[in-house]
Design a protein around this motif. Structure first.
Motif, PDB file in Angstrom:
ATOM      1  N   SER A  29       0.835  -1.207   0.000  1.00  0.00           N
ATOM      2  CA  SER A  29       0.000   0.000   0.000  1.00  0.00           C
ATOM      3  C   SER A  29       0.868   1.254   0.000  1.00  0.00           C
ATOM      4  CB  SER A  29      -0.917  -0.009   1.223  1.00  0.00           C
ATOM      5  OG  SER A  29      -1.683   1.179   1.290  1.00  0.00           O
ATOM      6  N   GLN A  30       1.936   1.231   0.793  1.00  0.00           N
ATOM      7  CA  GLN A  30       2.855   2.366   0.835  1.00  0.00           C
ATOM      8  C   GLN A  30       3.587   2.528  -0.495  1.00  0.00           C
ATOM      9  OE1 GLN A  30       5.292   1.481   4.232  1.00  0.00           O
ATOM     10  NE2 GLN A  30       3.797   2.255   5.695  1.00  0.00           N
ATOM     11  N   ASN A  56      -7.041   5.305  -7.415  1.00  0.00           N
ATOM     12  CA  ASN A  56      -7.792   4.616  -6.378  1.00  0.00           C
ATOM     13  C   ASN A  56      -6.866   4.254  -5.217  1.00  0.00           C
ATOM     14  OD1 ASN A  56      -9.809   3.239  -5.016  1.00  0.00           O
ATOM     15  ND2 ASN A  56      -9.436   1.331  -6.120  1.00  0.00           N
ATOM     16  N   LEU A  57      -6.424   5.292  -4.470  1.00  0.00           N
ATOM     17  CA  LEU A  57      -5.486   5.078  -3.377  1.00  0.00           C
ATOM     18  C   LEU A  57      -5.821   5.986  -2.206  1.00  0.00           C
ATOM     19  CD1 LEU A  57      -2.053   4.999  -5.231  1.00  0.00           C
ATOM     20  CD2 LEU A  57      -3.131   3.073  -4.115  1.00  0.00           C
ATOM     21  N   VAL A 130      10.685   4.788 -14.161  1.00  0.00           N
ATOM     22  CA  VAL A 130      10.018   4.184 -15.317  1.00  0.00           C
ATOM     23  C   VAL A 130       8.511   4.342 -15.188  1.00  0.00           C
ATOM     24  CG1 VAL A 130       9.546   2.018 -16.521  1.00  0.00           C
ATOM     25  CG2 VAL A 130      11.860   2.528 -15.762  1.00  0.00           C
ATOM     26  N   ALA A 131       7.986   4.107 -13.994  1.00  0.00           N
ATOM     27  CA  ALA A 131       6.544   4.265 -13.767  1.00  0.00           C
ATOM     28  C   ALA A 131       6.107   5.699 -14.048  1.00  0.00           C
ATOM     29  CB  ALA A 131       6.193   3.879 -12.332  1.00  0.00           C
ATOM     30  N   GLY A 132       6.892   6.656 -13.573  1.00  0.00           N
ATOM     31  CA  GLY A 132       6.554   8.052 -13.807  1.00  0.00           C
ATOM     32  C   GLY A 132       6.593   8.414 -15.277  1.00  0.00           C
ATOM     33  N   ALA A 133       7.606   7.917 -15.988  1.00  0.00           N
ATOM     34  CA  ALA A 133       7.731   8.212 -17.418  1.00  0.00           C
ATOM     35  C   ALA A 133       6.579   7.609 -18.210  1.00  0.00           C
ATOM     36  CB  ALA A 133       9.066   7.686 -17.937  1.00  0.00           C
ATOM     37  N   VAL A 147      -2.957   5.020 -16.040  1.00  0.00           N
ATOM     38  CA  VAL A 147      -2.011   5.312 -14.962  1.00  0.00           C
ATOM     39  C   VAL A 147      -2.263   4.389 -13.771  1.00  0.00           C
ATOM     40  CG1 VAL A 147      -1.257   7.045 -13.295  1.00  0.00           C
ATOM     41  CG2 VAL A 147      -1.691   7.701 -15.665  1.00  0.00           C
ATOM     42  N   GLN A 148      -3.536   4.127 -13.492  1.00  0.00           N
ATOM     43  CA  GLN A 148      -3.854   3.232 -12.372  1.00  0.00           C
ATOM     44  C   GLN A 148      -3.297   1.829 -12.614  1.00  0.00           C
ATOM     45  OE1 GLN A 148      -5.506   4.041  -9.377  1.00  0.00           O
ATOM     46  NE2 GLN A 148      -4.676   2.024  -8.837  1.00  0.00           N
ATOM     47  N   VAL A 149      -3.255   1.422 -13.866  1.00  0.00           N
ATOM     48  CA  VAL A 149      -2.691   0.119 -14.214  1.00  0.00           C
ATOM     49  C   VAL A 149      -1.203   0.079 -13.855  1.00  0.00           C
ATOM     50  CG1 VAL A 149      -2.180  -1.464 -16.126  1.00  0.00           C
ATOM     51  CG2 VAL A 149      -4.368  -0.266 -16.048  1.00  0.00           C
ATOM     52  N   ILE A 150      -0.513   1.172 -14.109  1.00  0.00           N
ATOM     53  CA  ILE A 150       0.913   1.252 -13.781  1.00  0.00           C
ATOM     54  C   ILE A 150       1.111   1.152 -12.281  1.00  0.00           C
ATOM     55  CG2 ILE A 150       2.971   2.715 -13.879  1.00  0.00           C
ATOM     56  CD1 ILE A 150       1.765   3.972 -16.434  1.00  0.00           C
ATOM     57  N   VAL A 151       0.310   1.889 -11.523  1.00  0.00           N
ATOM     58  CA  VAL A 151       0.423   1.867 -10.058  1.00  0.00           C
ATOM     59  C   VAL A 151       0.135   0.462  -9.524  1.00  0.00           C
ATOM     60  CG1 VAL A 151      -0.502   2.783  -7.898  1.00  0.00           C
ATOM     61  CG2 VAL A 151      -0.181   4.295  -9.861  1.00  0.00           C
ATOM     62  N   ASP A 152      -0.915  -0.157 -10.039  1.00  0.00           N
ATOM     63  CA  ASP A 152      -1.264  -1.510  -9.596  1.00  0.00           C
ATOM     64  C   ASP A 152      -0.172  -2.513  -9.961  1.00  0.00           C
ATOM     65  OD1 ASP A 152      -3.644  -0.613  -8.543  1.00  0.00           O
ATOM     66  OD2 ASP A 152      -4.832  -1.136 -10.314  1.00  0.00           O
ATOM     67  N   SER A 153       0.413  -2.352 -11.139  1.00  0.00           N
ATOM     68  CA  SER A 153       1.485  -3.253 -11.566  1.00  0.00           C
ATOM     69  C   SER A 153       2.700  -3.113 -10.670  1.00  0.00           C
ATOM     70  CB  SER A 153       1.867  -2.961 -13.024  1.00  0.00           C
ATOM     71  OG  SER A 153       0.779  -3.213 -13.897  1.00  0.00           O
ATOM     72  N   LEU A 154       3.031  -1.870 -10.305  1.00  0.00           N
ATOM     73  CA  LEU A 154       4.149  -1.658  -9.385  1.00  0.00           C
ATOM     74  C   LEU A 154       3.856  -2.321  -8.043  1.00  0.00           C
ATOM     75  CD1 LEU A 154       6.340   1.423  -8.912  1.00  0.00           C
ATOM     76  CD2 LEU A 154       5.208   0.470  -6.891  1.00  0.00           C
ATOM     77  N   GLY A 155       2.616  -2.188  -7.571  1.00  0.00           N
ATOM     78  CA  GLY A 155       2.236  -2.829  -6.313  1.00  0.00           C
ATOM     79  C   GLY A 155       2.367  -4.340  -6.379  1.00  0.00           C
TER      80      GLY A 155
END
Length: 213
Positions: A29-30, A56-57, A130-133, A147-155
């Motif tokens: 989550s962090q 969604n965070l 990479v996520a930011g780019a 963008v949410q897909v990127i965040v979820d993938s990183l998680g």
């Protein structure tokens, strides 16, 4: 001796409680909250209108404020060293940001390559860069929802590969200690392996995607 034994037992109990407090769910989550903050900073730098509420965070909270600031600053430094590596990443990977599955697979593939030879804080920063780019590419091309897909993938990646490493180091706050205790910037040794891995990966990603298609 009795005092030493009691002291050691107490220290062990404290350590056990501390480790229990750092659950995998909390670390992930962090990680995602930090990713959101990092992405917002990159979008703002590129003059792209976007709101944190689109993700969604839950808010990252005061506890992660210092970590977020350090992560963004280190990302700035990383991108300053080799700016072309973190621009138009979607184009370098030859992927369409309109295809969420492709974006997710590409990000996971890049992250896997970055950490293929081990985990360091430098490589963690590279993953966020990479996520930011990619997020900048998504919003710029009219696909903010990706963008949410990127965040979820990183998680997902953090949960699978980095959670235990983070837990052993006491969590994300260790990143701030790393920067304070070590003179990281003059020689950039901590970034070299991350840069080498990412540079190689970006040149071979298209072949990888074609093989997997």
């Amino acid at each position: 001796m009795e005092v030493l034994r009691k002291s050691s037992a107490f220290a062990a109990e404290v350590l056990e409680v501390f480790e229990r407090s750092l659950t995998e769910k909390e670390l992930v989550s962090q990680a995602k909250a930090l990713c959101r903050d990092f992405i917002v900073s990159r979008l703002n730098q590129n003059g792209l209108a976007w709101s944190k509420s689109e993700l969604n965070l839950m808010p990252s909270g005061a506890a992660l404020a210092d970590v977020s600031s350090v992560l963004v600053c280190l990302g700035d430094e990383l991108e300053r060293i080799l700016p072309s590596l973190y621009r138009n990443v979607a184009c370098q990977l030859n992927i369409s940001v309109a295809m969420e599955t492709m974006v997710s697979d590409a990000f996971i593939g890049v992250a896997t390559e970055i950490f293929s030879t081990g985990i360091t804080w430098g490589k963690v920063v590279s993953m966020y860069a990479v996520a930011g780019a990619l997020a900048v590419d998504c919003v710029r091309q009219g696909h903010a929802s990706t963008v949410q897909v990127i965040v979820d993938s990183l998680g997902q990646f953090v949960r699978k590969y980095l959670a235990q490493w983070l837990k052993r180091r006491g969590g994300w706050l260790e990143l701030t200690n790393c920067v304070v205790k070590k003179d990281l910037f003059p020689e950039h040794r901590w970034l070299s392996s991350a840069l080498d891995s990412l540079r190689y990966y970006l040149t071979t990603m298209y072949v990888y995607i074609m093989k997997e298609a």
